[in-house]
Design a protein around this motif. Structure first.
Motif, PDB file in Angstrom:
ATOM      1  N   GLY A 185      22.680   0.067 -23.716  1.00  0.00           N
ATOM      2  CA  GLY A 185      22.344  -0.243 -22.544  1.00  0.00           C
ATOM      3  C   GLY A 185      23.124   0.924 -21.703  1.00  0.00           C
ATOM      4  N   MET A 186      23.509   1.825 -22.179  1.00  0.00           N
ATOM      5  CA  MET A 186      24.185   2.574 -20.955  1.00  0.00           C
ATOM      6  C   MET A 186      23.170   3.720 -20.450  1.00  0.00           C
ATOM      7  SD  MET A 186      27.879   4.405 -21.119  1.00  0.00           S
ATOM      8  CE  MET A 186      29.164   3.412 -20.361  1.00  0.00           C
ATOM      9  N   MET A 187      22.061   2.989 -19.922  1.00  0.00           N
ATOM     10  CA  MET A 187      21.045   4.054 -19.498  1.00  0.00           C
ATOM     11  C   MET A 187      20.424   3.438 -18.158  1.00  0.00           C
ATOM     12  SD  MET A 187      17.775   4.980 -21.807  1.00  0.00           S
ATOM     13  CE  MET A 187      16.605   3.876 -21.888  1.00  0.00           C
ATOM     14  N   MET A 236      24.929   5.804 -29.172  1.00  0.00           N
ATOM     15  CA  MET A 236      24.997   4.392 -29.345  1.00  0.00           C
ATOM     16  C   MET A 236      25.479   3.762 -28.067  1.00  0.00           C
ATOM     17  SD  MET A 236      24.851   2.337 -32.003  1.00  0.00           S
ATOM     18  CE  MET A 236      25.543   2.945 -33.527  1.00  0.00           C
ATOM     19  N   HIS A 237      26.096   4.316 -27.299  1.00  0.00           N
ATOM     20  CA  HIS A 237      26.271   3.750 -25.921  1.00  0.00           C
ATOM     21  C   HIS A 237      24.973   3.495 -25.411  1.00  0.00           C
ATOM     22  CE1 HIS A 237      30.548   5.294 -25.646  1.00  0.00           C
ATOM     23  NE2 HIS A 237      30.460   4.517 -26.551  1.00  0.00           N
ATOM     24  N   GLU A 238      24.016   4.788 -25.208  1.00  0.00           N
ATOM     25  CA  GLU A 238      22.908   4.611 -24.668  1.00  0.00           C
ATOM     26  C   GLU A 238      21.918   3.316 -25.161  1.00  0.00           C
ATOM     27  OE1 GLU A 238      19.187   4.498 -24.999  1.00  0.00           O
ATOM     28  OE2 GLU A 238      19.275   6.376 -25.939  1.00  0.00           O
ATOM     29  N   ASP A 298      35.457   9.403 -22.685  1.00  0.00           N
ATOM     30  CA  ASP A 298      34.740  10.230 -21.745  1.00  0.00           C
ATOM     31  C   ASP A 298      33.183  10.081 -22.060  1.00  0.00           C
ATOM     32  OD1 ASP A 298      37.239  11.032 -20.933  1.00  0.00           O
ATOM     33  OD2 ASP A 298      37.007  13.071 -22.001  1.00  0.00           O
ATOM     34  N   HIS A 299      32.489   9.816 -20.998  1.00  0.00           N
ATOM     35  CA  HIS A 299      31.127   9.457 -21.210  1.00  0.00           C
ATOM     36  C   HIS A 299      30.471  10.776 -21.028  1.00  0.00           C
ATOM     37  CE1 HIS A 299      31.358   5.294 -22.119  1.00  0.00           C
ATOM     38  NE2 HIS A 299      32.245   5.128 -20.949  1.00  0.00           N
ATOM     39  N   PRO A 300      29.627  11.569 -21.892  1.00  0.00           N
ATOM     40  CA  PRO A 300      28.848  12.531 -21.487  1.00  0.00           C
ATOM     41  C   PRO A 300      27.484  12.097 -20.969  1.00  0.00           C
ATOM     42  CG  PRO A 300      28.879  12.467 -23.918  1.00  0.00           C
ATOM     43  CD  PRO A 300      29.650  11.280 -23.361  1.00  0.00           C
ATOM     44  N   HIS A 360      21.648   8.713 -18.666  1.00  0.00           N
ATOM     45  CA  HIS A 360      22.288   7.978 -19.569  1.00  0.00           C
ATOM     46  C   HIS A 360      23.473   8.649 -20.275  1.00  0.00           C
ATOM     47  CE1 HIS A 360      20.876  10.230 -23.199  1.00  0.00           C
ATOM     48  NE2 HIS A 360      19.743  10.518 -22.537  1.00  0.00           N
ATOM     49  N   CYS A 361      24.312   7.958 -21.049  1.00  0.00           N
ATOM     50  CA  CYS A 361      25.284   8.477 -21.810  1.00  0.00           C
ATOM     51  C   CYS A 361      24.625   9.108 -23.044  1.00  0.00           C
ATOM     52  CB  CYS A 361      26.211   7.462 -22.327  1.00  0.00           C
ATOM     53  SG  CYS A 361      27.751   7.892 -23.117  1.00  0.00           S
ATOM     54  N   HIS A 362      25.448  10.267 -23.394  1.00  0.00           N
ATOM     55  CA  HIS A 362      24.924  10.894 -24.559  1.00  0.00           C
ATOM     56  C   HIS A 362      25.600  10.656 -26.010  1.00  0.00           C
ATOM     57  CE1 HIS A 362      21.868  13.718 -26.442  1.00  0.00           C
ATOM     58  NE2 HIS A 362      21.480  13.814 -25.398  1.00  0.00           N
TER      59      HIS A 362
HETATM   60 CU   LIG Z   1      29.132   6.881 -23.371  1.00  0.00          CU
END
Ligand SMILES: [Cu+2]
Length: 988
Positions: A916-918, A911-913, A844-846, A906-908
């Motif tokens: 590059g999850m931004m 580490m995902h952020e 689940d991505h916040p 972005h993802c909270h």
């Molecule tokens: Cu995420």
């Protein structure tokens, strides 16, 4: 175990290295931490031994340094923990509860709060009272940072000084594998190389793949032979962890200027990079002129921030001849947000409360104390009313600093701290007292998802188990510990009332009018059983029973509702805030309560996979074999946050009805008025500018996707690709077991697709990692509203893990040739043969968006057949929401009020952020430049899932698989296309 020259023998269902990391909660898709953190962790427990199995070390590490609430006490392995030294809240003289010191701008007119960013490269016992560990990075040596309390019409000035040293860590350029997920022979090479460099000897019979050590990127680069870029040259145009010593400041939840202020001070601009002075000096010695230039957005050593809170709805004010309005009150927070170092710095404890005070607080204070502005930390009035700030955070207790020296690059399993102190501290309250708690979940990794609650009685969480403390059986005896079941936890919860989520006072619509409200959490799904709390049936194996319980959570809409919406608790994902009222029962004198955070368990597929593995192993075990480690390893990260001791005379005010405060709340300000359909509808002029039908609505569909690297699916690279790219050997492909296998990307495949409206574009193309100037960034029109539908394509994959019966060329570790299947189909096959298991997991991505809050109308969890079920009781203002994995969906509306320029979503899971999850959002004033999609219809809270799916078509399993496996990294200097060739979706 032989590792060179032939495939590592991995028993069917046996967990590979990746799963060990996962069992520790530091694993792949679901979790925020890099694999190397896990390896460091092993290093601590192993104390230098190269031969001991990582798994064992890791698990003992988990027990030693896990989530136990009572640091330093003796533990007995296996049985109940010792009661010695456990605090007896009834027997102490003073509260041990502490909170950070407070800064009020009004006390220091025109002056700035100074935040000095410092590091302890070898953090020892903490300088802060009560802290067991010092933070690696901090504001001035303490964590959390000072609490800022300001009014909604004030200006907040902050000076940030970056006192950190040179950013040394080199960043891979272009394709790079995760060094911890190389095939065994390559992995062994890395281990040998590191040992050599440290002057260590590896015993001849040692298993080098069990090297429990930290990967130094420089050394890994020697193995993978990829180009790198020096740390001090990083910049934001790089994805993956980098620039460990670069910092900045984000005011999470504040509606404020996203870029530079007119007077030259900084706003809430996360593209700003405050580089260490040492980086700048090193750059002056570079030959390349570009390196010696200060780039836009870079500041050397320090920066001055200014936030004008009272500048809200100024355009609307101008139209109505009204002045701008104050920022609505709320529990917000601040933390650094420099792309590449965000996870390391925030998880190290660099964060603090940013409380905006205003009319809501005054109304409550007056009702409770007779004063509109009492000291919020002092018990006042007929109900002993006070506020408490509760900052809950999993803290990376020692060096995750990529630039720290070898001796300091270690860490323990992150303990959870409350206000920087290892819990539990003790609060005292009188019978009948009422308190308001501002709770902040400041955890930023995949194990931070918690259920916040208060339990009757005193509990400790130790030896992976929750225990209740009972009084001595006989006079003069010791207090006793008894294990507690999940059902007993459900039954021990005390009533809570909810005032705000993400700091925003709840808004409900009654007879067409928006009103602030308070929610009595006891009524929600009252009397239902949590599927996960169901005990085994008569004679049923406990693992099978728990697996069935987890499956039942996703069986249908009812299972999802019972699982996600529990009475008397708040589901808090990363970065979330909840303002709750706690009332001590009038007849509770002498009793002890426990403030408790239970891990959510259904926020990833990890727990379900662990159960499947355990059941499979049980089926294969010889009767005389030693018992397997518990499938619950790591046990749910449940944390005792604090104890409450009820003592003294009952409060003078008598039994207080918290719900009566609802009538005292002020009107909902225009800024928080729900966003109606009419606000989404375009004007004739706007429709003409965009060339869309008049009466259309502004909409947008965005997908978050990606897998971790530790359990990345096994795929073979085509011969043509391998022949064309010999330079990418060990960077994006490798030879293993006679096969050309694709290597999991070091930055994982986390990425975003902002062109995911499948009604507009049936083939959405690959998702993209962050790049500041990426042309696919959303462009929105200032002073308008849009409806966004978010999908989460991070999905589970399934495979037969019995490679004897199902040979998979190139198989190693936890990498299997894996298939996208519905949950129901995968579970049915698992029931038929236990070697068929979940092999890649979703998360689940916040989702967090800066500057403007979201009026969230739907958060939809897919059931086992992919049907979506809304878990919201009603629409709610939030600034962070979860997009449930496996094709889950969230829908919200947001206004782009007051500010133009650029900011981000972005993802909270930070580490995902960093990976590059931004994505940047541009907000401008030209209607023709906006790129929303025009729709004749829009979603609503009450609509059926099918209706919303007709407007925003959900992806198929095949489309989700494609989103996760491939990505573009459009960075001009370090970019890549992964995997670099056309691939088929494996169907079975
Ligand atoms: Cu995420």
């Amino acid at each position: 175990m032989v590792v060179s020259g032939r495939k590592r023998d991995l028993a069917p269902g046996e967990v590979g290295r990746g799963d060990t990391a996962d069992r520790l909660g530091v694993g792949p898709g679901a979790d925020g931490m890099a694999r190397r953190d896990f390896l460091q962790l092993g290093a601590v427990a192993l104390a230098g031994s190269m031969a001991a199995p990582v798994e064992t070390a890791a698990i003992s590490g988990s027990t030693k340094a896990g989530e136990s609430g009572t640091a330093g006490r003796q533990q007995q392995q296996g049985g109940p923990p010792s009661i010695d030294g456990l605090v007896d809240p009834a027997a102490i003289d003073a509260e041990t509860w502490t909170e950070p010191w407070v800064w009020r701008p009004s006390d220091w007119p025109g002056q700035a709060l100074e935040l000095n960013v410092v590091a302890g490269e070898n953090p020892g016992p903490s300088p802060s009272p009560g802290n067991r560990f010092a933070s690696l990075f901090s504001y001035g040596g303490i964590s959390p940072g000072p609490t800022i309390r300001m009014r909604g019409d004030e200006t907040l000035r902050i000076k940030v000084r970056n006192l950190l040293g040179l950013s040394r860590f080199d960043t891979p350029i272009g394709p790079a594998s995760d060094p911890a997920d190389l095939p065994p022979d390559r992995y062994a090479d890395v281990c040998r190389l590191i040992a050599e460099r440290r002057g260590q000897k590896i015993p001849p019979d040692a298993d080098p793949t069990a090297c429990a050590t930290f990967f130094f990127p420089e050394e890994t680069a020697l193995i993978t032979r990829g180009p790198t870029r020096a740390g001090h040259l990083g910049g934001e145009v790089v994805n993956g962890q980098h620039g460990a010593h670069v910092t900045n400041l984000h005011t999470h939840g504040l509606h404020t200027e996203p870029n530079r202020n007119a007077n030259g001070t900084e706003g809430d601009d996360v593209m700003l990079r405050i580089i260490p002075r040492a980086d700048w000096e090193a750059r002056q010695r570079e030959a390349e002129p570009e390196a010696r230039r200060l780039h836009a957005g870079e500041r050397i050593g320090e920066a001055d921030f200014e936030h004008r809170a009272g500048d809200v709805l100024r355009a609307a004010g101008r139209r109505e001849g009204q002045p701008p309005r104050p920022q609505p009150p709320g529990t917000h927070w601040y933390h650094p947000h420099a792309h590449g170092s965000t996870h390391d710095q925030v998880s190290s404890g660099m964060a603090g409360f940013l409380v905006v005070e205003g009319d809501v607080d005054e109304a409550i204070n007056e009702a409770m104390t007779g004063s509109r502005t009492p000291d919020p930390s002092l018990k006042t009035g007929p109900w002993d009313y006070r506020e408490r700030l509760v900052f809950v955070q999993r803290v990376e207790v020692s060096a995750v600093d990529l630039d720290a020296g070898p001796g300091s690059r270690r860490r323990l399993v992150p303990p959870t701290a409350v206000n920087g102190v290892r819990p539990p501290a003790v609060m005292f309250v009188r019978p009948g007292a009422v308190e308001r708690w501002r709770v902040l979940n400041g955890s930023v990794d995949g194990r931070g998802f918690k259920r916040f609650m208060v339990l009757e009685g005193q509990y400790i969480h130790e030896n992976d188990q929750l225990w209740r403390v009972l009084p001595p059986e006989a006079e003069g005896g010791l207090r006793r510990l008894v294990p507690v079941t999940r059902q007993q936890v459900e039954e021990a919860k005390l009533p809570l009332h909810l005032l705000a989520l993400d700091g925003i006072t709840l808004v409900t619509i009654e007879s067409g009018e928006a009103k602030h409200t308070i929610r009595d959490l006891s009524v929600r799904n009252a009397g239902t059983q949590h599927p996960i709390a169901r005990p085994p049936r008569e004679g049923e194996d406990p693992h099978r029973a728990m697996l069935r319980n987890i499956e039942d959570c996703f069986r249908d809409g009812e299972g999802i509702s019972r699982c996600f919406n529990r009475p008397n608790e708040v589901f808090m994902w990363n970065a979330m805030r909840a303002d709750v009222f706690f009332r001590a029962p009038a007849a509770a004198a002498g009793r002890v309560f426990t403030v408790f955070a239970q891990e959510v368990l259904v926020h990833t597929d990890n727990f379900q996979q662990r159960l499947q593995i355990a059941i499979h192993q049980q089926g294969r075990r010889r009767p005389d074999a030693p018992p397997q480690p518990s499938p619950f390893n790591p046990a749910p990260l449940d944390v005792v946050l604090a104890y409450i001791h009820v003592r003294g005379d009952p409060v003078e005010g008598g039994e207080f009805d918290v719900m009566s405060l609802r009538d005292r709340l002020p009107p909902v300000p225009p800024f928080l008025q729900p966003i109606g359909d009419d606000e989404l509808r375009v004007s004739a002029a706007e429709a003409a500018a965009r060339g869309v039908p008049a009466g259309s609505h502004r909409t947008r569909v965005i997908s978050y996707s990606g897998w971790g690297s530790a359990d990345f699916p096994l795929i073979e690279a085509p011969e043509s690709f391998v022949r064309a790219h010999p330079e990418l050997e060990n960077r994006s492909w490798a030879v293993w077991d006679g096969a050309h296998i694709v290597l999991p990307p070091g930055t994982r495949s986390m990425a975003i697709n902002s062109r995911f409206d499948l009604a507009v574009n049936g083939e959405p193309g690959a998702p993209r990692k962050f790049s500041h100037d990426d042309h696919t960034r959303p462009r929105v029109l200032a002073e308008t509203a849009e409806e966004w539908a978010l999908y989460n394509c991070s999905m589970m994959l399934w495979a037969d893990t019995d490679t004897e019966t199902d040979p998979q060329p190139g198989q190693y570790g936890a990498h299997y040739g894996s298939y996208p299947l519905s949950r129901a189909e995968g579970q049915a096959r698992n029931a038929r043969g236990s070697s068929f298991q979940i092999t890649s997991k979703g998360s689940d991505h916040p989702f967090h968006i800066h500057i403007n809050p979201m009026w969230v109308t739907r958060i939809e969890v897919p059931d086992e057949n992919g049907r979506l079920h809304d878990i919201l009781d009603g629409p709610v203002w939030l600034d962070t929401l979860i997009i449930p994995r496996n094709g889950g969906r969230a829908v919200f509306r947001t206004r782009f009020a007051d500010y133009t320029g650029s900011w981000i979503h972005h993802c909270h899971i930070l580490m995902h952020e960093d990976m590059g999850m931004m994505q940047r959002i541009d907000c401008g004033e030209d209607p023709a430049a906006a790129d929303w999609n025009a729709k004749p219809r829009i979603a609503s809270h009450g609509a059926s899932g099918e209706t919303v799916s007709a407007i925003y078509p959900p992806p198929s399993l095949e489309q989700m698989y494609r989103q996760n496996l491939g990505f573009e990294d459009p960075n001009p200097t370090t970019g890549q296309t992964y995997p670099g060739f056309e691939f088929d979706v494996p169907i079975r």
